[in-house]
Design an enzyme around this catalytic site. Structure first.
Site, PDB file in Angstrom:
ATOM      1  CG  LEU A 249     106.149  20.211 121.840  1.00 21.73           C
ATOM      2  CD1 LEU A 249     106.189  20.418 120.431  1.00 21.73           C
ATOM      3  CD2 LEU A 249     104.771  20.148 122.442  1.00 21.73           C
TER       4      LEU A 249
ATOM      5  CE1 TYR B 144     101.875  10.225 125.903  1.00 22.23           C
ATOM      6  CE2 TYR B 144      99.698  10.348 125.952  1.00 22.23           C
ATOM      7  CZ  TYR B 144     100.873  10.567 125.363  1.00 22.23           C
ATOM      8  OH  TYR B 144     100.563  11.916 124.372  1.00 22.23           O
TER       9      TYR B 144
ATOM     10  NE  ARG C 108     101.527   9.379 116.902  1.00 19.18           N
ATOM     11  CZ  ARG C 108     101.923  10.557 117.159  1.00 19.18           C
ATOM     12  NH1 ARG C 108     101.423  11.375 117.853  1.00 19.18           N
ATOM     13  NH2 ARG C 108     103.267  10.785 116.955  1.00 19.18           N
TER      14      ARG C 108
HETATM   15  P1  NAD Z   1     106.368  12.286 118.917  1.00 19.28           P
HETATM   16  O1  NAD Z   1     106.823  10.901 119.242  1.00 19.28           O
HETATM   17  O2  NAD Z   1     106.694  12.474 117.361  1.00 19.28           O
HETATM   18  O3  NAD Z   1     107.542  13.289 119.390  1.00 19.28           O
HETATM   19  C1  NAD Z   1     108.035  13.157 120.606  1.00 19.28           C
HETATM   20  C2  NAD Z   1     109.495  13.709 120.775  1.00 19.28           C
HETATM   21  O4  NAD Z   1     110.374  13.713 121.995  1.00 19.28           O
HETATM   22  C3  NAD Z   1     110.261  12.671 119.784  1.00 19.28           C
HETATM   23  O5  NAD Z   1     111.021  13.729 119.083  1.00 19.28           O
HETATM   24  C4  NAD Z   1     111.002  12.095 120.954  1.00 19.28           C
HETATM   25  O6  NAD Z   1     112.516  11.565 120.258  1.00 19.28           O
HETATM   26  C5  NAD Z   1     111.403  13.144 122.159  1.00 19.28           C
HETATM   27  N1  NAD Z   1     111.609  12.453 123.333  1.00 19.28           N
HETATM   28  C6  NAD Z   1     111.077  11.324 123.758  1.00 19.28           C
HETATM   29  N2  NAD Z   1     111.271  10.955 125.108  1.00 19.28           N
HETATM   30  C7  NAD Z   1     112.400  11.799 125.440  1.00 19.28           C
HETATM   31  C8  NAD Z   1     113.215  12.120 126.413  1.00 19.28           C
HETATM   32  N3  NAD Z   1     113.186  11.604 127.539  1.00 19.28           N
HETATM   33  N4  NAD Z   1     114.018  12.947 126.354  1.00 19.28           N
HETATM   34  C9  NAD Z   1     114.357  13.954 125.351  1.00 19.28           C
HETATM   35  N5  NAD Z   1     113.357  13.740 124.159  1.00 19.28           N
HETATM   36  C10 NAD Z   1     112.553  12.739 124.354  1.00 19.28           C
HETATM   37  O7  NAD Z   1     105.180  12.632 119.370  1.00 19.28           O
HETATM   38  P2  NAD Z   1     104.494  14.148 118.947  1.00 19.28           P
HETATM   39  O8  NAD Z   1     103.021  13.442 118.471  1.00 19.28           O
HETATM   40  O9  NAD Z   1     105.238  14.999 118.229  1.00 19.28           O
HETATM   41  O10 NAD Z   1     104.001  14.465 120.257  1.00 19.28           O
HETATM   42  C11 NAD Z   1     104.644  15.495 120.910  1.00 19.28           C
HETATM   43  C12 NAD Z   1     104.022  15.776 122.452  1.00 19.28           C
HETATM   44  O11 NAD Z   1     102.679  16.107 122.152  1.00 19.28           O
HETATM   45  C13 NAD Z   1     104.002  14.920 123.239  1.00 19.28           C
HETATM   46  O12 NAD Z   1     104.643  15.202 124.669  1.00 19.28           O
HETATM   47  C14 NAD Z   1     102.808  14.096 123.415  1.00 19.28           C
HETATM   48  O13 NAD Z   1     102.608  13.549 124.547  1.00 19.28           O
HETATM   49  C15 NAD Z   1     101.739  15.353 123.209  1.00 19.28           C
HETATM   50  N6  NAD Z   1     100.630  14.798 122.434  1.00 19.28           N
HETATM   51  C16 NAD Z   1     100.535  14.688 120.996  1.00 19.28           C
HETATM   52  C17 NAD Z   1      99.397  14.327 120.460  1.00 19.28           C
HETATM   53  C18 NAD Z   1      99.169  14.026 118.957  1.00 19.28           C
HETATM   54  O14 NAD Z   1      98.298  13.751 118.584  1.00 19.28           O
HETATM   55  N7  NAD Z   1     100.319  14.174 118.289  1.00 19.28           N
HETATM   56  C19 NAD Z   1      98.097  14.168 121.298  1.00 19.28           C
HETATM   57  C20 NAD Z   1      98.393  14.698 122.604  1.00 19.28           C
HETATM   58  C21 NAD Z   1      99.515  14.907 123.341  1.00 19.28           C
HETATM   59  N1  UDP Z   2      93.585   2.223 115.601  1.00 21.03           N
HETATM   60  C1  UDP Z   2      93.066   1.497 114.315  1.00 21.03           C
HETATM   61  N2  UDP Z   2      94.020   1.083 113.490  1.00 21.03           N
HETATM   62  C2  UDP Z   2      95.299   1.208 113.472  1.00 21.03           C
HETATM   63  C3  UDP Z   2      95.791   1.947 114.756  1.00 21.03           C
HETATM   64  C4  UDP Z   2      95.079   2.606 115.570  1.00 21.03           C
HETATM   65  O1  UDP Z   2      91.904   1.336 114.397  1.00 21.03           O
HETATM   66  O2  UDP Z   2      96.185   0.817 112.752  1.00 21.03           O
HETATM   67  C5  UDP Z   2      92.668   2.935 116.415  1.00 21.03           C
HETATM   68  C6  UDP Z   2      92.980   2.757 117.907  1.00 21.03           C
HETATM   69  O3  UDP Z   2      92.769   1.481 118.454  1.00 21.03           O
HETATM   70  C7  UDP Z   2      92.049   4.087 118.397  1.00 21.03           C
HETATM   71  C8  UDP Z   2      92.249   4.865 117.382  1.00 21.03           C
HETATM   72  O4  UDP Z   2      92.529   4.163 116.132  1.00 21.03           O
HETATM   73  O5  UDP Z   2      90.895   3.483 118.869  1.00 21.03           O
HETATM   74  C9  UDP Z   2      93.451   6.197 117.477  1.00 21.03           C
HETATM   75  O6  UDP Z   2      94.647   5.314 117.934  1.00 21.03           O
HETATM   76  P1  UDP Z   2      95.802   6.016 118.125  1.00 21.03           P
HETATM   77  O7  UDP Z   2      97.064   5.132 118.415  1.00 21.03           O
HETATM   78  O8  UDP Z   2      96.314   6.985 116.769  1.00 21.03           O
HETATM   79  O9  UDP Z   2      95.627   7.150 119.190  1.00 21.03           O
HETATM   80  P2  UDP Z   2      95.066   7.146 120.781  1.00 21.03           P
HETATM   81  O10 UDP Z   2      94.500   5.593 120.906  1.00 21.03           O
HETATM   82  O11 UDP Z   2      96.224   7.493 121.629  1.00 21.03           O
HETATM   83  O12 UDP Z   2      94.086   7.997 120.601  1.00 21.03           O
END
Ligand code: NAD
Ligand code: UDP
Length: 333
Positions: free
Chosen positions: A69, A141, A182
């Site tokens: 993650l 990303y 976010r």
């Molecule tokens: P987050 O930013 O809260 O957590 C990411 C974690 O990874 C953090 O603790 C950060 O310190 C660690 N990290 C980043 N780069 C690193 C590195 N080079 N080495 C070691 N650790 C590292 O994000 P999240 O929302 O918890 O997301 C977790 C995973 O799920 C991510 O890979 C993200 O791409 C994926 N994901 C999340 C969502 C969502 O909506 N939350 C959606 C799609 C994918």
């Molecule tokens: N967004 C928004 N106001 C904010 C932050 C995000 O309207 O303060 C919008 C952003 O432009 C996107 C959606 O909310 O259309 C979801 O954004 P987020 O960054 O949470 O996730 P992602 O774009 O990666 O889906």
């Protein structure tokens, strides 16, 4: 092992695995993750390793399951250091796949709905190849995650590595960082502080939000499923909403008097996004059970508690709330 275990999803996963009686190694570089997330975990068997997956060799480890993650997930944060973001996905996947191979461990990759870019097929099934701008500000990303999928499926083809690739759609809930930029955390924190709620663009763009407990439940079902079932698997809730709706709902649930204001739409912001979850339903019998209304209620309670604690104990919370308000390509803070 939970790589990225100090982040939002990672902490929720660690909490669930601890409750289920597992011994966990949490590996993190604490870029967007927080010690305060680890401190909130239920008591149990947990080791923390501070390590950046873009850099050194891993220390010698023996593991039987790996959840990858690790990667900043919020657009303003992953755009701050795009090379680091890209390398985190690529090198991180490669390093952890090597570890999985050495230990004969199962390995889950947190891929993303961003694989689909600004999708031209709606809702998005796993068979859709996507529509990604490979040189825009989101590319570090999106393309990093696409490359990680390549590495995972090639590791399976070449070495029979036991992989699981899940494409996570927008997920929210407790342990989110209030300043990570976010939409759900931004809107809730703004509403609780009676500050303007910042809708980007005209707010007609859509996302489909999944409550974190539903997502973790699916992650564990997927990890425990038939080894032949590799994914990619869409992981999310198909309840699609536009951003104005989300802003209004959060304002109503918090009882806030915040005005809703608009800001420029970030570059390459996807217009709409909704998972087709037929595969999760058919193969794993999974269905999200938490409504947006209920999930936002629980998330608002979490942020209220954290913000109260921050006011009462600024010295304890300083580390956890240290991120400055982020800026995004196309959006001024
Ligand atoms: P987050 O930013 O809260 O957590 C990411 C974690 O990874 C953090 O603790 C950060 O310190 C660690 N990290 C980043 N780069 C690193 C590195 N080079 N080495 C070691 N650790 C590292 O994000 P999240 O929302 O918890 O997301 C977790 C995973 O799920 C991510 O890979 C993200 O791409 C994926 N994901 C999340 C969502 C969502 O909506 N939350 C959606 C799609 C994918
Ligand atoms: N967004 C928004 N106001 C904010 C932050 C995000 O309207 O303060 C919008 C952003 O432009 C996107 C959606 O909310 O259309 C979801 O954004 P987020 O960054 O949470 O996730 P992602 O774009 O990666 O889906």
């Amino acid at each position: 092992m939970v790589a990225g275990g100090a982040g939002f999803l990672g902490s929720n996963l660690c909490a669930r695995l601890i409750r289920d009686g597992h011994h966990i190694i949490c590996l993190d570089n604490f870029q967007t993750g927080r010690w305060s997330n680890i401190q909130q975990l239920p008591p149990g068997s947990l080791e923390v390793i501070r390590h950046d997956l873009t850099r050194d060799q891993l220390p010698p480890l023996a593991v039987d399951e790996i959840y990858n993650l690790a990667c900043a997930a919020s657009p303003p944060l992953y755009q701050r250091d795009p090379v680091h973001t890209l390398f985190t996905s690529m090198r991180g996947a490669h390093t952890l796949l090597e570890l999985a191979r050495r230990c004969s461990a199962r390995i889950f990759q947190s891929s993303t709905s961003e694989i689909y870019g600004n999708p031209q097929v709606h809702p998005q099934p796993e068979t859709y190849w996507g529509h990604v701008n490979c040189n825009g500000p989101r590319a570090c990303y999106d393309e990093g995650k696409r490359c990680a999928e390549v590495l995972f499926f090639d590791a399976h083809r070449a070495h029979g590595t036991h992989i699981k690739v899940g494409r996570i759609f927008n997920t929210y809930g407790p342990f989110m960082h209030p300043n990570d930029g976010r939409v759900v955390s931004n809107f809730i924190v703004q509403a609780l502080r009676n500050e303007p709620i910042t809708v980007y663009g005209d707010g007609s763009q859509t996302r489909s939000f999944c409550y974190v407990d539903d997502l973790i439940d699916l992650m564990l079902r997927f990890m425990g499923s038939d080894p032949e079932f590799l994914g990619p698997l869409n992981m999310g809730n198909p309840d699609e909403r536009n951003m104005v709706e989300v802003a209004e709902l959060i304002r109503e649930l918090t009882g806030s008097g915040s005005p809703i204001v608009t800001r420029p739409l970030p570059v390459d912001d996807p217009v709409r996004r909704c998972p087709d979850i037929s595969l999760a339903r058919d193969r794993l019998g999974w269905e999200p059970t938490t409504s947006l209304h209920a999930g936002l209620g629980l998330t608002i309670e979490y942020f209220e508690r954290r913000l109260r604690r921050r006011r009462a104990h600024p010295e304890i919370e300083r580390v956890g709330f240290g991120l400055p308000q982020p800026t995004l390509a196309g959006v001024k803070a």
